[in-house]
Design an enzyme around this catalytic site. Structure first.
Site, short mmCIF file in Angstrom:
data_model
loop_
_atom_site.label_atom_id
_atom_site.label_comp_id
_atom_site.label_asym_id
_atom_site.label_seq_id
_atom_site.Cartn_x
_atom_site.Cartn_y
_atom_site.Cartn_z
N LYS A 172 0.79 -1.27 0.03
CA LYS A 172 -0.02 0.24 -0.14
C LYS A 172 0.93 1.21 0.03
O LYS A 172 1.77 1.26 0.75
CB LYS A 172 -0.80 -0.10 1.04
CG LYS A 172 -2.19 1.22 1.52
CD LYS A 172 -2.84 0.83 2.55
CE LYS A 172 -3.99 1.88 2.80
NZ LYS A 172 -4.56 1.92 3.94
N SER B 282 -10.21 -0.56 7.07
CA SER B 282 -9.50 -0.75 5.80
C SER B 282 -8.86 -1.81 5.05
O SER B 282 -8.34 -1.86 4.14
CB SER B 282 -8.64 0.52 5.70
OG SER B 282 -9.12 1.82 5.83
N SER C 14 -9.59 1.84 3.06
CA SER C 14 -8.62 2.85 2.44
C SER C 14 -7.52 2.13 1.28
O SER C 14 -6.93 2.37 0.67
CB SER C 14 -7.82 3.46 3.20
OG SER C 14 -7.15 2.90 4.14
#
Length: 431
Positions: A70, A163, A139
Site C-alpha cells: 500500500k 480498511s 482505504s
C-alpha cells in the site's frame, strides 16, 4: 475472473524455495497479469520496470514472492505519496519496518498500490475487480483489488477503522488484521496511532497465515518444509462460536444477512455450537469513542500538512481535521480510557467461545467510486485491537462478493487464522 490464482501459494512456495528460475517465473506471471488487468483496474500507483535481487531470494521463506504494498507504507526505492498530491514523487529515505521484513525474507515488492488520501475517505482511481462500476473499498483499495484480480498472491494494507477487512470482503479475498501492535507501523504514515494496524490480503487463509508466520510471528523455520508447515499451521475446527450482530444489525442489507445466516448453518452442520452474544458496550458507544480518537489523532498527524497545503487537501480530509480540532481534551481522554479498559478485557467479548463472528460489511461493494463503503461492522474490532479475518462466503444477486468475519481475542492470531482456514474449507467454494 481467473480462478487459478485462488489456490494456496504456500505449498508451491515451500517446494520451490531454492529454485531461482521459479522465483523469476512468479514475477513474470505477475507482470503479465498486471499488464493485462491494471489499465482498467488502476490498482497500482507505481510498478518498477525491473525487480532486482530475484536470485538471492532463492532459499529464503518468501522466495521471490511478488507482494504489493500500500502506498501509505514507505519504500526507499519506490515513490510513496500517501495518496496525497502533497507528496507526489516523494521518495522515502528508508523502508518501512514491514517492507524491511518482506525483503529480508526474500519477498519482492512488486509495486505500490492505491490508498485513499492519508488512508481516509477520499477515494483513488481503483475499481472493483468484479465490476468496474463499483468501489473496491478503502482505504487499502489497490491492495485488495490487486489480489482480487489475481495479479499478486499477497498484498499489504493498513486498517484504522475497516480498511483491510471491508475491501477484502468487497473484492472477494481473504483479509487479515492482526492484533493491534503485533506488526510495527514504523514507516507507515499515521492516521491514528491508537487504531492503525498493518494487515494482509490473499486469496486463501493459508497464505495470510504464511505472512503471519514469517512477517509477524517471525518464525521462518515454519516454512522450511511441508512437514514443518503442517506442524505449525493446520485448519482447526472450533467447539463454539459466538454470534455478534449488535444493535446496528439493520445496517446490513438483506443479502448480507441471508448469506451470514447460511454460513452459520453450514458451520453448525459441521458440529459447531453457536451462541448469540451481545457486546459489553453498545456499538454506537464504541463507534463514538473510536471516531473521537481518530479525529484528534488525525488532526495532530495531518493538520500541519493540511494547513501548509490547503489547496492539495480534499474536503473530506478538511472536515475530519476540523472535527478533530474541535474535540474537547476531556472527551479524548475518556475515549482513550474506554479503549484501554475494554481492550484489556478482549477475551470477555468472546463469551467463553473460541471465537466470535460477524459480517465484515453491510453488503456487497456499493455502486460508484465516490465512496469506499460503510465500516460499521469492523469498528469494534479495530477499537479493541482484536485480530480479525474475513473470508469470501458467497455472492450477491449482482455477482459481487460477500464475506464472513471471524474475530479472536488479542494475541490469539494463530488460532483465529486456524479457525478461519477451517471455515474457508467448510463454506461453499467461492465461484
Amino acid at each position: 475472473m481467473n480462478f487459478e490464482s485462488r489456490q494456496p501459494w504456500v505449498a508451491t512456495l515451500i517446494e520451490s524455495r531454492g529454485d531461482t528460475q521459479a522465483c523469476a517465473s512468479r514475477l513474470d506471471r505477475a507482470r503479465a497479469r498486471a499488464d493485462e488487468r491494471d489499465p482498467q483496474l488502476k490498482a497500482f500507483t507505481f510498478r518498477p520496470e525491473r525487480h532486482d535481487g530475484v536470485a538471492p531470494a532463492a532459499g529464503r521463506p518468501l522466495a521471490g514472492m511478488p507482494i504489493a504494498v500500500k502506498d501509505l507504507i514507505a519504500t526507499a526505492d519506490m515513490p510513496t505519496a500517501y495518496g496525497s498530491p502533497v507528496y507526489a514523487h516523494h521518495l522515502p529515505t528508508e523502508d518501512a519496518a514491514i517492507v524491511s521484513r518482506i525483503r529480508a525474507q526474500g519477498g519482492i515488492v512488486f509495486g505500490k498500490t492505491v490508498t485513499t488520501e492519508f488512508a481516509w475517505r477520499q477515494p483513488g482511481p481503483t475499481v472493483n475487480p468484479w465490476n468496474a462500476l463499483h468501489t473496491p473499498g478503502g482505504s487499502s483499495s489497490g491492495s485488495a483489488a490487486a489480489v482480487g484480480a489475481g495479479i499478486v498472491p499477497l498484498a499489504v494494507g493498513t486498517q484504522t477503522l475497516g480498511s483491510v477487512i471491508r475491501p477484502a470482503a468487497y473484492c472477494g479475498v481473504v483479509g487479515y488484521k492482526p492484533t493491534h501492535g503485533r506488526v510495527p507501523t514504523a514507516g507507515a504514515h499515521p492516521l491514528s496511532q491508537s487504531l492503525d494496524h498493518i494487515g494482509f490480503f490473499a486469496n486463501h487463509v493459508d497464505d495470510v497465515a504464511l505472512a503471519y508466520a514469517v512477517l509477524v510471528d517471525e518464525k521462518p523455520d515454519a516454512v522450511e518444509s511441508l512437514d514443518a508447515w503442517q506442524g505449525y499451521f493446520a485448519p482447526r475446527r472450533p467447539q463454539s462460536i459466538g454470534v455478534i450482530r449488535t444493535s446496528m444489525w439493520s445496517r446490513a442489507d438483506s443479502e448480507q444477512q441471508a448469506n451470514f445466516e447460511a454460513s452459520l448453518a453450514r458451520l453448525q452442520a459441521d458440529g459447531v455450537k453457536t451462541f448469540e452474544l451481545d457486546l459489553h458496550v453498545d456499538l454506537p458507544v464504541i463507534v463514538d469513542a473510536l471516531q473521537t480518537i481518530l479525529q484528534v489523532e488525525a488532526y495532530r498527524n495531518i493538520g500541519p500538512v493540511a494547513a501548509a497545503h490547503p489547496d492539495k487537501v480534499s474536503e473530506k480530509m478538511k472536515a475530519l481535521l476540523a472535527d478533530g480540532a474541535a474535540v474537547p481534551a476531556a472527551k479524548y481522554r475518556d475515549a482513550c480510557t474506554l479503549q484501554k479498559d475494554l481492550s484489556a478485557q478482549s477475551a470477555a467479548f468472546l463469551g467463553g467461545c473460541d471465537l466470535v463472528v460477524s459480517v465484515p460489511a453491510t453488503g456487497g461493494a456499493p455502486r460508484g467510486l465516490d465512496d469506499t463503503g460503510d465500516a460499521t461492522f469492523c469498528a469494534a474490532w479495530s477499537f479493541l485491537g482484536m485480530p480479525a479475518v474475513t473470508i469470501p462466503s458467497g455472492r450477491a444477486a449482482n455477482g459481487l462478493p460477500l464475506g464472513f468475519q471471524l474475530i479472536g481475542a488479542r494475541d490469539a492470531d494463530l488460532s483465529i487464522l486456524q479457525f478461519a482456514a477451517w471455515a474457508q474449507a467448510t463454506l461453499p467454494a467461492f465461484r
